[in-house]
Design a protein around this motif. Structure first.
Motif, mmCIF file in Angstrom:
data_model
loop_
_atom_site.group_PDB
_atom_site.id
_atom_site.type_symbol
_atom_site.label_atom_id
_atom_site.label_comp_id
_atom_site.label_asym_id
_atom_site.label_seq_id
_atom_site.Cartn_x
_atom_site.Cartn_y
_atom_site.Cartn_z
ATOM 1 N N ALA A 15 -12.516 7.041 19.974
ATOM 2 C CA ALA A 15 -11.804 8.162 19.365
ATOM 3 C C ALA A 15 -11.018 7.579 18.198
ATOM 4 O O ALA A 15 -10.026 6.884 18.385
ATOM 5 C CB ALA A 15 -10.881 8.815 20.386
ATOM 6 N N ILE A 16 -11.491 7.841 16.992
ATOM 7 C CA ILE A 16 -10.964 7.175 15.799
ATOM 8 C C ILE A 16 -10.315 8.197 14.867
ATOM 9 O O ILE A 16 -10.902 9.228 14.560
ATOM 10 C CB ILE A 16 -12.094 6.430 15.063
ATOM 11 N N THR A 17 -9.092 7.866 14.427
ATOM 12 C CA THR A 17 -8.346 8.734 13.523
ATOM 13 C C THR A 17 -7.996 7.951 12.255
ATOM 14 O O THR A 17 -8.253 6.755 12.177
ATOM 15 C CB THR A 17 -7.051 9.233 14.188
ATOM 16 N N PHE A 18 -7.375 8.620 11.313
ATOM 17 C CA PHE A 18 -6.990 7.946 10.077
ATOM 18 C C PHE A 18 -5.576 7.396 10.115
ATOM 19 O O PHE A 18 -5.263 6.471 9.395
ATOM 20 C CB PHE A 18 -7.146 8.888 8.874
ATOM 21 N N THR A 19 -4.710 7.971 10.947
ATOM 22 C CA THR A 19 -3.319 7.523 10.958
ATOM 23 C C THR A 19 -2.882 7.076 12.341
ATOM 24 O O THR A 19 -3.402 7.550 13.354
ATOM 25 C CB THR A 19 -2.369 8.644 10.484
ATOM 26 N N GLU A 20 -1.899 6.178 12.365
ATOM 27 C CA GLU A 20 -1.309 5.730 13.635
ATOM 28 C C GLU A 20 -0.685 6.913 14.364
ATOM 29 O O GLU A 20 -0.764 7.017 15.585
ATOM 30 C CB GLU A 20 -0.247 4.649 13.380
ATOM 31 N N LYS A 21 -0.046 7.791 13.604
ATOM 32 C CA LYS A 21 0.595 8.961 14.203
ATOM 33 C C LYS A 21 -0.430 9.821 14.939
ATOM 34 O O LYS A 21 -0.199 10.236 16.077
ATOM 35 C CB LYS A 21 1.305 9.789 13.125
ATOM 36 N N ALA A 22 -1.560 10.075 14.301
ATOM 37 C CA ALA A 22 -2.596 10.903 14.929
ATOM 38 C C ALA A 22 -3.173 10.223 16.170
ATOM 39 O O ALA A 22 -3.404 10.876 17.191
ATOM 40 C CB ALA A 22 -3.707 11.203 13.923
ATOM 41 N N THR A 31 -6.894 3.918 14.965
ATOM 42 C CA THR A 31 -7.212 4.257 13.579
ATOM 43 C C THR A 31 -8.533 3.577 13.213
ATOM 44 O O THR A 31 -8.986 2.661 13.903
ATOM 45 C CB THR A 31 -6.127 3.753 12.608
ATOM 46 N N ILE A 32 -9.105 4.012 12.120
ATOM 47 C CA ILE A 32 -10.331 3.390 11.630
ATOM 48 C C ILE A 32 -10.088 1.913 11.333
ATOM 49 O O ILE A 32 -10.925 1.066 11.618
ATOM 50 C CB ILE A 32 -10.906 4.143 10.398
ATOM 51 N N HIS A 33 -8.906 1.590 10.816
ATOM 52 C CA HIS A 33 -8.585 0.200 10.498
ATOM 53 C C HIS A 33 -8.523 -0.653 11.761
ATOM 54 O O HIS A 33 -9.096 -1.740 11.812
ATOM 55 C CB HIS A 33 -7.263 0.114 9.731
ATOM 56 N N SER A 34 -7.833 -0.169 12.777
ATOM 57 C CA SER A 34 -7.728 -0.909 14.034
ATOM 58 C C SER A 34 -9.091 -1.078 14.689
ATOM 59 O O SER A 34 -9.411 -2.138 15.230
ATOM 60 C CB SER A 34 -6.789 -0.199 15.003
ATOM 61 N N PHE A 35 -9.892 -0.023 14.640
ATOM 62 C CA PHE A 35 -11.233 -0.082 15.220
ATOM 63 C C PHE A 35 -12.055 -1.170 14.528
ATOM 64 O O PHE A 35 -12.707 -1.979 15.186
ATOM 65 C CB PHE A 35 -11.927 1.276 15.086
ATOM 66 N N LEU A 52 -6.801 -12.655 9.506
ATOM 67 C CA LEU A 52 -5.683 -11.719 9.584
ATOM 68 C C LEU A 52 -5.925 -10.613 8.562
ATOM 69 O O LEU A 52 -6.191 -10.899 7.391
ATOM 70 C CB LEU A 52 -4.357 -12.404 9.250
ATOM 71 N N PRO A 53 -5.847 -9.357 8.992
ATOM 72 C CA PRO A 53 -6.011 -8.272 8.018
ATOM 73 C C PRO A 53 -4.829 -8.270 7.053
ATOM 74 O O PRO A 53 -3.713 -8.640 7.423
ATOM 75 C CB PRO A 53 -6.022 -7.003 8.870
ATOM 76 N N ILE A 54 -5.076 -7.875 5.819
ATOM 77 C CA ILE A 54 -3.999 -7.858 4.829
ATOM 78 C C ILE A 54 -3.117 -6.629 5.049
ATOM 79 O O ILE A 54 -3.572 -5.613 5.571
ATOM 80 C CB ILE A 54 -4.532 -7.905 3.385
ATOM 81 N N ASP A 55 -1.877 -6.740 4.615
ATOM 82 C CA ASP A 55 -0.970 -5.602 4.732
ATOM 83 C C ASP A 55 -1.147 -4.675 3.529
ATOM 84 O O ASP A 55 -1.864 -4.989 2.571
ATOM 85 C CB ASP A 55 0.483 -6.072 4.867
ATOM 86 N N GLN A 56 -0.487 -3.535 3.588
ATOM 87 C CA GLN A 56 -0.638 -2.521 2.540
ATOM 88 C C GLN A 56 -0.187 -3.038 1.183
ATOM 89 O O GLN A 56 -0.820 -2.769 0.164
ATOM 90 C CB GLN A 56 0.144 -1.252 2.908
ATOM 91 N N ARG A 57 0.873 -3.805 1.142
ATOM 92 C CA ARG A 57 1.384 -4.321 -0.135
ATOM 93 C C ARG A 57 0.364 -5.257 -0.783
ATOM 94 O O ARG A 57 0.071 -5.149 -1.980
ATOM 95 C CB ARG A 57 2.709 -5.045 0.090
ATOM 96 N N THR A 58 -0.175 -6.179 0.003
ATOM 97 C CA THR A 58 -1.191 -7.107 -0.525
ATOM 98 C C THR A 58 -2.426 -6.338 -0.963
ATOM 99 O O THR A 58 -3.014 -6.635 -2.013
ATOM 100 C CB THR A 58 -1.569 -8.154 0.541
#
Length: 146
Positions: free
Chosen positions: A52-59, A101-105, A124-130
């Motif tokens: 079950a994959i969503t776009f946001t952590e909140k969802a 989320t899709i990213h975590s998946f 390690l996945p990059i953060d949003q700033r990078t």
């Protein structure tokens, strides 16, 4: 009781995989939670077989919470012993459910198959700033080359 639209009723068909898109407040979480519960309660589908994959952590958090609450509600109701046993087992397994989320998946998938993906297993996945910085640099480089 929540009245489902024809599209929502169609989305509850568990005989096929779906991608559900709709506006905010349209009942996506309700439909996805209902579909998820239908799969785990009315079939032999294991929690571990569902993504079950969503776009946001909140969802993702809301979806997990809604499923957990419904399983808790079912566990409090009078149910035949075998069904009650199944509900309790599912409640315990839910902590390992693939609701993300899709990213975590994708990160989990790459961690599970690093050799096949030709990447370092300790990546390690990059953060949003990078990520934003790299996009900006790539854009500037592309523009300079033209």
């Amino acid at each position: 009781m929540y009245e489902l639209t024809p599209h929502q009723i169609s989305a509850l068909n568990t005989q096929r995989s779906i991608s559900l898109t709709a506006n905010a407040g349209s009942g996506k979480t309700y439909v996805l939670a209902s579909r998820y519960l239908k799969l785990i309660l009315e079939s032999d589908t294991s929690i571990y077989e569902i993504a079950a994959i969503t776009f946001t952590e909140k969802a993702a958090g809301e979806l997990y919470k809604r499923i957990a609450e419904e399983l808790n509600n079912l566990s409090l109701n009078y149910n035949p012993p075998e069904f009650q046993k199944k509900i309790l087992k599912l409640r315990k397994q839910l902590v390992s459910a693939n609701i993300s989320t899709i990213h975590s998946f994708c990160v989990d998938l790459l961690r599970e198959f690093p050799v096949e993906a030709s990447i370092d297993a300790n990546f390690l996945p990059i953060d949003q700033r990078t990520s934003n910085d790299l996009i900006e640099l790539s854009t500037e480089e592309t523009i300079r080359k033209k």
